[in-house]
Design an enzyme around this catalytic site. Sequence first.
Site, mmCIF file in Angstrom:
data_model
loop_
_atom_site.group_PDB
_atom_site.id
_atom_site.type_symbol
_atom_site.label_atom_id
_atom_site.label_comp_id
_atom_site.label_asym_id
_atom_site.label_seq_id
_atom_site.Cartn_x
_atom_site.Cartn_y
_atom_site.Cartn_z
ATOM 1 N N VAL A 293 25.397 14.712 -34.248
ATOM 2 C CA VAL A 293 25.349 15.984 -34.978
ATOM 3 C C VAL A 293 25.410 15.727 -36.482
ATOM 4 O O VAL A 293 24.690 16.362 -37.260
ATOM 5 C CB VAL A 293 26.476 16.944 -34.520
ATOM 6 C CG1 VAL A 293 26.501 18.212 -35.362
ATOM 7 C CG2 VAL A 293 26.303 17.287 -33.045
ATOM 8 N N CYS A 294 26.210 14.775 -36.914
ATOM 9 C CA CYS A 294 26.314 14.456 -38.347
ATOM 10 C C CYS A 294 24.988 13.932 -38.879
ATOM 11 O O CYS A 294 24.562 14.293 -39.984
ATOM 12 C CB CYS A 294 27.419 13.435 -38.585
ATOM 13 S SG CYS A 294 29.053 13.969 -38.033
#
Length: 166
Positions: A59-60
């Site tokens: 997600v990052c």
Amino acid sequence: MANVTFKGNPVTLLGNEVNAGDTAPDFTVLANDLSPVTLADSKGKVRLISVVPSVDTGVCDQQTRRFNEEAAGLGDVQVLTVSVDLPFAQKRWCAAAGIENLQTVSDHRDLSFGKAFGVAIEELRLLARAVFVIDANDKVTYVEYVSEATNHPNYEAAIEAVKAAQ
């Protein structure tokens, strides 16, 4: 303080919660070349600050790539991604990912940003996922503390806040 979970488990955030309308607190983080970066370095510009636990996670990675793409069309806006990854790891990741429109900075040394913006996770020594928009006069105009650190932020709302602050 914002209620944040990490993989469903509640975490303790250190520092003070920042709200829209507040004057942005100062901080010192490290650029990829180990030089200090502060809020004052971008004085007079609108800033979008994307906070991630680690650029090396799914997600990052997606969040940083998305804001990199968006930054290309935002004009004279300073876009920062803050994490506690070491500057060397951030530099390597940016080169591999083709990140050219934003700056990654590291809060690994003393969690200066994390504590100033209330996103330092005490139990993990990571930063909680968040997005802040700061106008040219250092006023915070948009804040999102993502309630579950493994979820995406509201990209559209953040970009609209940047445009409104210009």
